[in-house]
Design a protein around this motif. Structure first.
Motif, PDB file in Angstrom:
ATOM      1  N   VAL A  32       0.862  -1.187   0.000  1.00  0.00           N
ATOM      2  CA  VAL A  32       0.000   0.000   0.000  1.00  0.00           C
ATOM      3  C   VAL A  32       0.894   1.232   0.000  1.00  0.00           C
ATOM      4  O   VAL A  32       1.647   1.471   0.941  1.00  0.00           O
ATOM      5  CB  VAL A  32      -0.954   0.009   1.218  1.00  0.00           C
ATOM      6  CG1 VAL A  32      -1.864   1.224   1.157  1.00  0.00           C
ATOM      7  CG2 VAL A  32      -1.780  -1.276   1.270  1.00  0.00           C
ATOM      8  N   LEU A  33       0.825   1.983  -1.094  1.00  0.00           N
ATOM      9  CA  LEU A  33       1.606   3.198  -1.232  1.00  0.00           C
ATOM     10  C   LEU A  33       0.934   4.354  -0.496  1.00  0.00           C
ATOM     11  O   LEU A  33      -0.214   4.253  -0.068  1.00  0.00           O
ATOM     12  CB  LEU A  33       1.779   3.552  -2.709  1.00  0.00           C
ATOM     13  CG  LEU A  33       2.381   2.477  -3.611  1.00  0.00           C
ATOM     14  CD1 LEU A  33       2.516   2.998  -5.032  1.00  0.00           C
ATOM     15  CD2 LEU A  33       3.721   2.016  -3.097  1.00  0.00           C
ATOM     16  N   TYR A  34       1.638   5.448  -0.397  1.00  0.00           N
ATOM     17  CA  TYR A  34       1.134   6.673   0.209  1.00  0.00           C
ATOM     18  C   TYR A  34       0.879   7.716  -0.872  1.00  0.00           C
ATOM     19  O   TYR A  34       1.547   7.718  -1.908  1.00  0.00           O
ATOM     20  CB  TYR A  34       2.159   7.248   1.181  1.00  0.00           C
ATOM     21  CG  TYR A  34       2.311   6.498   2.472  1.00  0.00           C
ATOM     22  CD1 TYR A  34       1.755   7.001   3.646  1.00  0.00           C
ATOM     23  CD2 TYR A  34       3.036   5.313   2.545  1.00  0.00           C
ATOM     24  CE1 TYR A  34       1.908   6.329   4.852  1.00  0.00           C
ATOM     25  CE2 TYR A  34       3.201   4.636   3.744  1.00  0.00           C
ATOM     26  CZ  TYR A  34       2.630   5.156   4.895  1.00  0.00           C
ATOM     27  OH  TYR A  34       2.794   4.493   6.083  1.00  0.00           O
ATOM     28  N   THR A  35      -0.048   8.635  -0.603  1.00  0.00           N
ATOM     29  CA  THR A  35      -0.255   9.768  -1.499  1.00  0.00           C
ATOM     30  C   THR A  35      -0.788  10.957  -0.715  1.00  0.00           C
ATOM     31  O   THR A  35      -1.470  10.786   0.300  1.00  0.00           O
ATOM     32  CB  THR A  35      -1.214   9.433  -2.658  1.00  0.00           C
ATOM     33  OG1 THR A  35      -1.289  10.555  -3.542  1.00  0.00           O
ATOM     34  CG2 THR A  35      -2.614   9.091  -2.166  1.00  0.00           C
ATOM     35  N   THR A  36      -0.472  12.142  -1.230  1.00  0.00           N
ATOM     36  CA  THR A  36      -1.014  13.372  -0.634  1.00  0.00           C
ATOM     37  C   THR A  36      -2.259  13.837  -1.383  1.00  0.00           C
ATOM     38  O   THR A  36      -2.854  14.828  -0.998  1.00  0.00           O
ATOM     39  CB  THR A  36       0.033  14.503  -0.642  1.00  0.00           C
ATOM     40  OG1 THR A  36       0.401  14.794  -2.001  1.00  0.00           O
ATOM     41  CG2 THR A  36       1.270  14.124   0.166  1.00  0.00           C
ATOM     42  N   ARG A  37      -2.639  13.127  -2.445  1.00  0.00           N
ATOM     43  CA  ARG A  37      -3.851  13.534  -3.165  1.00  0.00           C
ATOM     44  C   ARG A  37      -5.080  13.139  -2.356  1.00  0.00           C
ATOM     45  O   ARG A  37      -5.034  12.201  -1.557  1.00  0.00           O
ATOM     46  CB  ARG A  37      -3.894  12.932  -4.566  1.00  0.00           C
ATOM     47  CG  ARG A  37      -4.326  11.485  -4.640  1.00  0.00           C
ATOM     48  CD  ARG A  37      -4.924  11.173  -6.009  1.00  0.00           C
ATOM     49  NE  ARG A  37      -5.074   9.765  -6.272  1.00  0.00           N
ATOM     50  CZ  ARG A  37      -6.060   8.999  -5.810  1.00  0.00           C
ATOM     51  NH1 ARG A  37      -6.967   9.483  -4.986  1.00  0.00           N
ATOM     52  NH2 ARG A  37      -6.131   7.722  -6.134  1.00  0.00           N
ATOM     53  N   PRO A  38      -6.205  13.832  -2.566  1.00  0.00           N
ATOM     54  CA  PRO A  38      -7.431  13.438  -1.854  1.00  0.00           C
ATOM     55  C   PRO A  38      -7.957  12.093  -2.357  1.00  0.00           C
ATOM     56  O   PRO A  38      -7.768  11.736  -3.520  1.00  0.00           O
ATOM     57  CB  PRO A  38      -8.408  14.575  -2.166  1.00  0.00           C
ATOM     58  CG  PRO A  38      -7.824  15.363  -3.272  1.00  0.00           C
ATOM     59  CD  PRO A  38      -6.381  15.026  -3.393  1.00  0.00           C
ATOM     60  N   ALA A  39      -8.606  11.373  -1.480  1.00  0.00           N
ATOM     61  CA  ALA A  39      -9.194  10.080  -1.850  1.00  0.00           C
ATOM     62  C   ALA A  39     -10.384  10.280  -2.776  1.00  0.00           C
ATOM     63  O   ALA A  39     -11.135  11.250  -2.644  1.00  0.00           O
ATOM     64  CB  ALA A  39      -9.633   9.328  -0.597  1.00  0.00           C
ATOM     65  N   ARG A  40     -10.547   9.364  -3.714  1.00  0.00           N
ATOM     66  CA  ARG A  40     -11.764   9.348  -4.533  1.00  0.00           C
ATOM     67  C   ARG A  40     -12.888   8.798  -3.665  1.00  0.00           C
ATOM     68  O   ARG A  40     -12.657   8.185  -2.626  1.00  0.00           O
ATOM     69  CB  ARG A  40     -11.568   8.471  -5.765  1.00  0.00           C
ATOM     70  CG  ARG A  40     -10.534   9.000  -6.730  1.00  0.00           C
ATOM     71  CD  ARG A  40     -10.465   8.127  -7.990  1.00  0.00           C
ATOM     72  NE  ARG A  40      -9.418   8.582  -8.881  1.00  0.00           N
ATOM     73  CZ  ARG A  40      -8.447   7.821  -9.351  1.00  0.00           C
ATOM     74  NH1 ARG A  40      -8.389   6.537  -9.014  1.00  0.00           N
ATOM     75  NH2 ARG A  40      -7.527   8.306 -10.153  1.00  0.00           N
ATOM     76  N   GLU A  41     -14.107   8.975  -4.123  1.00  0.00           N
ATOM     77  CA  GLU A  41     -15.271   8.582  -3.318  1.00  0.00           C
ATOM     78  C   GLU A  41     -15.300   7.090  -2.988  1.00  0.00           C
ATOM     79  O   GLU A  41     -15.780   6.701  -1.932  1.00  0.00           O
ATOM     80  CB  GLU A  41     -16.561   8.984  -4.037  1.00  0.00           C
ATOM     81  CG  GLU A  41     -16.748  10.494  -4.084  1.00  0.00           C
ATOM     82  CD  GLU A  41     -17.833  10.907  -5.050  1.00  0.00           C
ATOM     83  OE1 GLU A  41     -18.835  10.177  -5.171  1.00  0.00           O
ATOM     84  OE2 GLU A  41     -17.679  11.962  -5.684  1.00  0.00           O
ATOM     85  N   ASP A  42     -14.772   6.258  -3.876  1.00  0.00           N
ATOM     86  CA  ASP A  42     -14.831   4.812  -3.653  1.00  0.00           C
ATOM     87  C   ASP A  42     -13.557   4.262  -3.014  1.00  0.00           C
ATOM     88  O   ASP A  42     -13.392   3.054  -2.895  1.00  0.00           O
ATOM     89  CB  ASP A  42     -15.121   4.085  -4.969  1.00  0.00           C
ATOM     90  CG  ASP A  42     -14.067   4.359  -6.033  1.00  0.00           C
ATOM     91  OD1 ASP A  42     -13.298   5.331  -5.897  1.00  0.00           O
ATOM     92  OD2 ASP A  42     -14.010   3.596  -7.013  1.00  0.00           O
TER      93      ASP A  42
END
Length: 197
Positions: A32-42
């Motif tokens: 499981v990678l990390y991201t600073t982008r917002p999560a999508r709804e699903d």
């Protein structure tokens, strides 16, 4: 260390769906990678990605916990995607992850080419674009400009020259039946695990 099977492909190539099915149908641990982008709804934190702030990224970076990272200048600002030491499970099973060609190269260089196995998923551009639009239409606030930016960026990120330089030869076509593509990938993974490939 066991194998790390690393799924890659341009946006809307179906790699997320294949990744989820591989996890549900095979005995592999997820990366499981990390991201600073917002999560999508699903999307759910800790399932597709760990969704974190830029400050958390900087803290992990200063602690020396980051294996690789990429910064994308999107129409919504900078989004960072990264792999941390704790992204790679420490159990004894083989792992499966998903990412970009750039992240594959960095992870391969970190762990070794005998450990990290590329799984490149390919789809015709017209099919990919239509899939991307359909996926975006389902969001409360579709981000069509970002969809177009990503689509264009994929041409450079996954150019034939870069694929060749990274040693990507085998490709799994997902333009037609997702089930057929998945079966081919599962057979390939099982062959590698059994030492047949």
């Amino acid at each position: 260390m066991n194998h790390i099977f690393y799924l890659m492909g341009k946006s809307s190539s179906g790699k997320d769906t294949i990744y989820k099915r591989i996890l549900s149908e095979m005995e592999l641990s997820p990366i499981v990678l990390y991201t600073t982008r917002p999560a999508r709804e699903d999307e759910e934190d800790g399932r597709e990605y760990f969704f974190v702030s830029r400050e958390r990224f900087k803290g992990m970076q200063s602690e020396g916990k980051i294996i690789e990272y990429r910064i994308y200048n999107t129409v919504f600002g900078e989004w960072i995607y990264f792999t941390s030491e704790d992204s790679i499970p420490s159990d004894s099973r083989d792992c499966v992850g998903i990412g970009t060609l750039e992240s594959y190269i960095k992870i391969r260089d970190h762990f070794g080419s005998g450990v990290v196995v590329p799984v490149y998923i390919e789809v015709d551009d017209d099919i990919r674009f239509l899939r991307a639009v359909e996926r975006e239409k389902k969001q409360k606030k579709p981000k069509y400009l970002e969809l177009c930016r990503r689509f264009v960026a994929d041409s450079a990120d996954f150019s034939e020259e870069k694929l060749s330089e990274a040693g990507i030869v085998l490709r799994f076509d997902n333009s037609g039946s997702a089930d057929e593509c998945l079966l081919s990938i599962k057979k390939y993974i099982n062959d590698i695990k059994s030492g047949l490939d």
